[in-house]
Design a protein around this motif. Structure first.
Motif, PDB file in Angstrom:
ATOM      1  N   GLU A 280      49.988  26.910  42.218  1.00 17.04           N
ATOM      2  CA  GLU A 280      49.373  26.035  43.223  1.00 17.04           C
ATOM      3  C   GLU A 280      48.170  26.695  43.887  1.00 17.04           C
ATOM      4  O   GLU A 280      48.230  27.856  44.285  1.00 17.04           O
ATOM      5  CB  GLU A 280      50.407  25.664  44.293  1.00 17.04           C
ATOM      6  N   VAL A 281      47.093  25.928  44.002  1.00 15.82           N
ATOM      7  CA  VAL A 281      45.870  26.471  44.609  1.00 15.82           C
ATOM      8  C   VAL A 281      45.920  26.226  46.116  1.00 15.82           C
ATOM      9  O   VAL A 281      45.257  25.346  46.646  1.00 15.82           O
ATOM     10  CB  VAL A 281      44.611  25.836  43.969  1.00 15.82           C
ATOM     11  N   THR A 282      46.751  27.024  46.795  1.00 14.92           N
ATOM     12  CA  THR A 282      46.841  26.915  48.261  1.00 14.92           C
ATOM     13  C   THR A 282      46.032  28.063  48.865  1.00 14.92           C
ATOM     14  O   THR A 282      45.724  29.041  48.176  1.00 14.92           O
ATOM     15  CB  THR A 282      48.301  27.054  48.742  1.00 14.92           C
ATOM     16  N   VAL A 283      45.725  27.952  50.160  1.00 15.37           N
ATOM     17  CA  VAL A 283      44.970  29.019  50.835  1.00 15.37           C
ATOM     18  C   VAL A 283      45.755  30.330  50.758  1.00 15.37           C
ATOM     19  O   VAL A 283      45.197  31.390  50.458  1.00 15.37           O
ATOM     20  CB  VAL A 283      44.672  28.633  52.309  1.00 15.37           C
ATOM     21  N   GLU A 284      47.087  30.237  50.990  1.00 15.56           N
ATOM     22  CA  GLU A 284      47.922  31.454  50.983  1.00 15.56           C
ATOM     23  C   GLU A 284      47.888  32.140  49.612  1.00 15.56           C
ATOM     24  O   GLU A 284      47.715  33.347  49.523  1.00 15.56           O
ATOM     25  CB  GLU A 284      49.393  31.125  51.327  1.00 15.56           C
ATOM     26  N   ASN A 285      48.062  31.331  48.552  1.00 23.98           N
ATOM     27  CA  ASN A 285      48.082  31.903  47.196  1.00 23.98           C
ATOM     28  C   ASN A 285      46.742  32.532  46.834  1.00 23.98           C
ATOM     29  O   ASN A 285      46.691  33.599  46.220  1.00 23.98           O
ATOM     30  CB  ASN A 285      48.432  30.824  46.159  1.00 23.98           C
ATOM     31  N   LEU A 286      45.660  31.863  47.219  1.00 26.83           N
ATOM     32  CA  LEU A 286      44.327  32.387  46.929  1.00 26.83           C
ATOM     33  C   LEU A 286      44.084  33.703  47.663  1.00 26.83           C
ATOM     34  O   LEU A 286      43.613  34.679  47.086  1.00 26.83           O
ATOM     35  CB  LEU A 286      43.249  31.363  47.321  1.00 26.83           C
ATOM     36  N   LYS A 287      44.437  33.723  48.954  1.00 25.97           N
ATOM     37  CA  LYS A 287      44.217  34.944  49.753  1.00 25.97           C
ATOM     38  C   LYS A 287      45.038  36.105  49.205  1.00 25.97           C
ATOM     39  O   LYS A 287      44.565  37.233  49.115  1.00 25.97           O
ATOM     40  CB  LYS A 287      44.569  34.687  51.216  1.00 25.97           C
ATOM     41  N   ALA A 288      46.291  35.802  48.844  1.00 24.84           N
ATOM     42  CA  ALA A 288      47.169  36.858  48.321  1.00 24.84           C
ATOM     43  C   ALA A 288      46.604  37.418  47.010  1.00 24.84           C
ATOM     44  O   ALA A 288      46.605  38.626  46.782  1.00 24.84           O
ATOM     45  CB  ALA A 288      48.573  36.306  48.102  1.00 24.84           C
ATOM     46  N   PHE A 289      46.099  36.530  46.170  1.00 25.82           N
ATOM     47  CA  PHE A 289      45.531  36.932  44.880  1.00 25.82           C
ATOM     48  C   PHE A 289      44.289  37.808  45.084  1.00 25.82           C
ATOM     49  O   PHE A 289      44.159  38.888  44.493  1.00 25.82           O
ATOM     50  CB  PHE A 289      45.193  35.672  44.066  1.00 25.82           C
ATOM     51  N   CYS A 290      43.384  37.354  45.957  1.00 22.49           N
ATOM     52  CA  CYS A 290      42.152  38.120  46.227  1.00 22.49           C
ATOM     53  C   CYS A 290      42.488  39.494  46.797  1.00 22.49           C
ATOM     54  O   CYS A 290      41.917  40.508  46.392  1.00 22.49           O
ATOM     55  CB  CYS A 290      41.253  37.365  47.207  1.00 22.49           C
ATOM     56  N   GLN A 291      43.417  39.512  47.747  1.00 21.94           N
ATOM     57  CA  GLN A 291      43.772  40.766  48.410  1.00 21.94           C
ATOM     58  C   GLN A 291      44.418  41.737  47.428  1.00 21.94           C
ATOM     59  O   GLN A 291      44.084  42.918  47.403  1.00 21.94           O
ATOM     60  CB  GLN A 291      44.712  40.502  49.604  1.00 21.94           C
ATOM     61  N   SER A 292      45.319  41.229  46.594  1.00 26.26           N
ATOM     62  CA  SER A 292      45.998  42.127  45.645  1.00 26.26           C
ATOM     63  C   SER A 292      44.977  42.667  44.631  1.00 26.26           C
ATOM     64  O   SER A 292      45.046  43.818  44.223  1.00 26.26           O
ATOM     65  CB  SER A 292      47.151  41.415  44.936  1.00 26.26           C
ATOM     66  N   TYR A 293      44.001  41.835  44.270  1.00 29.92           N
ATOM     67  CA  TYR A 293      42.963  42.311  43.355  1.00 29.92           C
ATOM     68  C   TYR A 293      42.134  43.420  44.012  1.00 29.92           C
ATOM     69  O   TYR A 293      41.895  44.473  43.419  1.00 29.92           O
ATOM     70  CB  TYR A 293      42.041  41.157  42.913  1.00 29.92           C
ATOM     71  N   LEU A 294      41.691  43.186  45.256  1.00 35.87           N
ATOM     72  CA  LEU A 294      40.850  44.175  45.945  1.00 35.87           C
ATOM     73  C   LEU A 294      41.620  45.470  46.220  1.00 35.87           C
ATOM     74  O   LEU A 294      41.034  46.544  46.277  1.00 35.87           O
ATOM     75  CB  LEU A 294      40.289  43.589  47.247  1.00 35.87           C
ATOM     76  N   ASN A 295      42.945  45.361  46.366  1.00 32.66           N
ATOM     77  CA  ASN A 295      43.769  46.561  46.591  1.00 32.66           C
ATOM     78  C   ASN A 295      44.117  47.269  45.280  1.00 32.66           C
ATOM     79  O   ASN A 295      44.850  48.243  45.272  1.00 32.66           O
ATOM     80  CB  ASN A 295      45.084  46.202  47.299  1.00 32.66           C
ATOM     81  N   GLY A 296      43.635  46.709  44.153  1.00 35.20           N
ATOM     82  CA  GLY A 296      43.919  47.321  42.854  1.00 35.20           C
ATOM     83  C   GLY A 296      45.331  47.055  42.354  1.00 35.20           C
ATOM     84  O   GLY A 296      45.857  47.772  41.504  1.00 35.20           O
ATOM     85  N   LYS A 297      45.980  46.010  42.911  1.00 34.43           N
ATOM     86  CA  LYS A 297      47.381  45.745  42.529  1.00 34.43           C
ATOM     87  C   LYS A 297      47.519  44.600  41.517  1.00 34.43           C
ATOM     88  O   LYS A 297      48.604  44.355  40.999  1.00 34.43           O
ATOM     89  CB  LYS A 297      48.185  45.384  43.787  1.00 34.43           C
ATOM     90  N   ALA A 298      46.448  43.847  41.267  1.00 34.42           N
ATOM     91  CA  ALA A 298      46.571  42.682  40.379  1.00 34.42           C
ATOM     92  C   ALA A 298      46.709  43.146  38.934  1.00 34.42           C
ATOM     93  O   ALA A 298      46.122  44.142  38.530  1.00 34.42           O
ATOM     94  CB  ALA A 298      45.351  41.780  40.520  1.00 34.42           C
ATOM     95  N   LYS A 299      47.511  42.406  38.173  1.00 36.38           N
ATOM     96  CA  LYS A 299      47.721  42.735  36.751  1.00 36.38           C
ATOM     97  C   LYS A 299      46.603  42.122  35.916  1.00 36.38           C
ATOM     98  O   LYS A 299      46.287  40.958  36.071  1.00 36.38           O
ATOM     99  CB  LYS A 299      49.045  42.137  36.278  1.00 36.38           C
ATOM    100  N   GLN A 300      46.058  42.929  35.007  1.00 37.78           N
ATOM    101  CA  GLN A 300      45.003  42.413  34.148  1.00 37.78           C
ATOM    102  C   GLN A 300      45.571  41.340  33.226  1.00 37.78           C
ATOM    103  O   GLN A 300      46.696  41.468  32.739  1.00 37.78           O
ATOM    104  CB  GLN A 300      44.414  43.553  33.322  1.00 37.78           C
TER     105      GLN A 300
END
Length: 329
Positions: A280-300
């Motif tokens: 789901e493209v919610t504000v919460e999901n988007l923010k969490a995704f962006c933040q985890s990416y910037l923190n180096g935690k997102a999976k490639q």
């Protein structure tokens, strides 16, 4: 195109010949000058470099400048003051209203680290006028605490950044300010693609969705809310999946009709792609995704086709992303 840039470059040379005769313009066809191409490590075309004080060492790269007027501003800011000193509200208003965008620095005094960073940033953003002031009247008129940078769009303040002494990152500031030459969310098309790559933000987030779907407005508002929070860190792009001309991007990201709406992050330097874990493209999901990416935690996200049923039948095995590691290593 190279041809277009060549003409703009020549136009800038003509105008600066009168105003700044000390600045010489030259053009090199590196297809015939292999030594020069190697010496200055020219990889993309056209490349513009600025040589200072007759030295071949460390020329300054002039990137993303495509118009004669911007070239002229860029050169002038490299050879003289990069910002206008503002002493009155009238002067400030004149700069703010002259163009679509303007950047004003409000300072307590005009000799400190943050002023230096501000002036250096102005050199790298020739697309808009920069002014600075230490006048109490001017600061009071706009109600701005001093040591702040304010971006004005169409005469109204749209962004304020506090400049802390000695701690400001010039590159981060340059990226942030350059994003104002684009919309908060930029729709991808032939015209905007050039502008998108001119802004030096290497992390792009893309929303793939049909713009005529019933849920589009809600999804788009959520996407814009997240964009406001991560401005300068991620560039927010919208890709209309109904537009046939965008087909190459869907292929590149391996997006199928059943996948949309889909959100991906692309790092331009490493070419790594990341997929938003939530559907789901919610504000919460988007923010969490962006933040985890910037923190180096997102999976490639390694987009791979399914493993073919008969991959193992023949002497030469069929490999795809999903079975490559397990078979080879």
């Amino acid at each position: 195109s190279s041809q277009n840039l060549s003409e703009e470059f020549a136009e800038a040379a003509r105008q600066l010949k009168k105003e700044a005769p000390r600045i010489q313009f030259g053009k090199i066809d590196v297809t015939h000058q292999h030594d020069l191409r190697k010496e200055f490590n020219i990889q993309a075309f056209p490349t513009v470099k600025f040589f200072v004080n007759g030295s071949r060492e460390h020329p300054i790269d002039c990137k993303g400048v495509r118009k004669a007027s911007t070239f002229i501003t860029w050169v002038k800011r490299r050879t003289g003051p990069s910002t206008v000193l503002i002493n009155s509200t009238d002067q400030a208003e004149a700069i703010i209203k002259a163009d679509d965008l303007a950047v004003i620095g409000f300072f307590r005094e005009l000799h400190n680290d943050s002023v230096e960073v501000f002036c250096e940033t102005a050199r790298d953003v020739p697309e808009m006028p920069f002014g600075m002031t230490a006048s109490e009247d001017v600061c009071a008129n706009y109600g701005i605490q001093r040591n702040s940078l304010v971006v004005f769009k169409k005469g109204k303040p749209v962004h304020k950044e506090v400049l802390e002494d000695g701690r400001q990152n010039k590159l981060g500031l340059t990226r942030l300010i350059k994003t104002f030459t684009l919309d908060l969310v930029t729709e991808y098309n032939i015209e905007t693609s050039v502008k998108i790559f001119d802004v030096p933000v290497e992390n792009h987030i893309l929303l793939f969705t049909p713009t005529n779907s019933e849920t589009f407005n809600e999804i788009y508002e959520n996407y814009k809310s997240a964009a406001a929070e991560f401005r300068g860190k991620l560039l927010f792009v919208l890709v209309d999946t109904n537009e046939a001309r965008n087909g190459r991007i869907f292929e590149y990201f391996r997006i199928r009709d059943i996948d949309v709406p889909a959100v991906r992050i692309l790092n331009l330097t490493s070419d790594a792609k990341y997929k938003m874990p939530a559907d789901e493209v919610t504000v919460e999901n988007l923010k969490a995704f962006c933040q985890s990416y910037l923190n180096g935690k997102a999976k490639q996200h390694l987009s791979s086709e399914e493993i073919p049923e008969d991959w193992d039948k023949m002497p030469v095995k069929v490999l795809v992303g999903k079975n490559f590691n397990s078979i080879i290593f």
